[in-house]
Design a protein around this motif. Structure first.
Motif, mmCIF file in Angstrom:
data_model
loop_
_atom_site.group_PDB
_atom_site.id
_atom_site.type_symbol
_atom_site.label_atom_id
_atom_site.label_comp_id
_atom_site.label_asym_id
_atom_site.label_seq_id
_atom_site.Cartn_x
_atom_site.Cartn_y
_atom_site.Cartn_z
ATOM 1 N N MET A 1 28.791 -5.533 -35.764
ATOM 2 C CA MET A 1 29.768 -4.608 -35.158
ATOM 3 C C MET A 1 29.249 -3.152 -35.406
ATOM 4 S SD MET A 1 32.524 -4.165 -33.393
ATOM 5 C CE MET A 1 33.528 -2.848 -33.108
ATOM 6 N N LYS A 2 28.559 -2.937 -36.386
ATOM 7 C CA LYS A 2 28.022 -1.620 -37.030
ATOM 8 C C LYS A 2 26.882 -1.345 -36.105
ATOM 9 C CE LYS A 2 26.707 1.261 -40.409
ATOM 10 N NZ LYS A 2 26.429 1.488 -41.887
ATOM 11 N N GLY A 3 26.128 -2.293 -35.803
ATOM 12 C CA GLY A 3 24.950 -2.127 -34.859
ATOM 13 C C GLY A 3 25.429 -1.934 -33.305
ATOM 14 N N LEU A 5 28.322 -0.168 -32.694
ATOM 15 C CA LEU A 5 28.809 1.171 -32.814
ATOM 16 C C LEU A 5 27.491 2.114 -32.603
ATOM 17 C CD1 LEU A 5 31.903 0.997 -34.991
ATOM 18 C CD2 LEU A 5 31.599 1.390 -32.568
ATOM 19 N N GLN A 6 26.453 1.861 -33.570
ATOM 20 C CA GLN A 6 25.226 2.794 -33.549
ATOM 21 C C GLN A 6 24.702 2.777 -32.101
ATOM 22 O OE1 GLN A 6 23.249 0.762 -36.908
ATOM 23 N NE2 GLN A 6 24.056 2.281 -38.072
ATOM 24 N N PHE A 127 25.640 8.629 -39.308
ATOM 25 C CA PHE A 127 26.224 7.146 -38.980
ATOM 26 C C PHE A 127 24.845 6.324 -38.401
ATOM 27 C CE2 PHE A 127 28.076 3.830 -36.527
ATOM 28 C CZ PHE A 127 28.566 3.120 -37.617
ATOM 29 N N THR A 130 21.993 5.704 -40.883
ATOM 30 C CA THR A 130 21.811 5.083 -42.126
ATOM 31 C C THR A 130 21.042 3.470 -42.130
ATOM 32 O OG1 THR A 130 23.914 4.045 -41.448
ATOM 33 C CG2 THR A 130 23.876 6.204 -42.793
ATOM 34 N N ASP A 131 21.224 2.849 -41.356
ATOM 35 C CA ASP A 131 20.533 1.664 -40.893
ATOM 36 C C ASP A 131 19.037 1.674 -40.156
ATOM 37 O OD1 ASP A 131 22.393 0.550 -42.575
ATOM 38 O OD2 ASP A 131 23.609 -0.277 -40.958
#
Length: 134
Positions: A1-3, A5-6, A127, A130-131
């Protein structure tokens, strides 16, 4: 999910840069005059600075969408911080009742609105960063 959003944040930020450059380009003479009003450049040099600024904004937006390396993300963040300092200067000297020219003359944005926009974009980029592997 974070991917996901990014990815959405990255595309949105890149699109904002490209759209802002487009809006400045269609009202180029006004943007050129705003740069001259700052007082750092003559009107003829302001024309060159305006072209360079619009070109840089388009390139950063495209790079952010296509290949968001750490250098590009950091460059965008530094550019936004420098422009935010200019917005604070505008706010202190001319108040919040003028348009900052951030979206050309098509969309009227006050210095405070532009500061909020810049800090939101910086937050999205932090944000996003970060990854990041590249």
């Amino acid at each position: 999910m974070k991917g996901v959003l990014q990815y959405i944040f990255r595309i949105t930020c890149g699109a904002l840069f490209i759209y802002g450059a487009y809006l400045k380009a269609i009202s180029f003479e006004n943007f050129e005059f705003q740069i001259a009003e700052i007082g750092l450049f003559s009107l003829s040099v302001s024309s060159v600075v305006a072209y360079l600024f619009i070109s840089l904004e388009i390139l950063l937006g495209i790079w952010l969408v296509i290949n968001p390396s750490r250098v590009i993300v950091r460059s965008i963040m530094v550019l936004l911080l420098v422009l935010s300092a200019y917005l604070l200067y505008l706010l202190a000297t001319k108040g919040n009742s003028i348009s900052c020219g951030c979206m050309g003359t098509v969309i009227y944005i006050t210095p405070i609105q532009a500061l909020i926009k810049n800090f939101l974009i910086i937050g999205f980029l932090i944000f996003f960063r970060t990854d990041q592997n590249s």
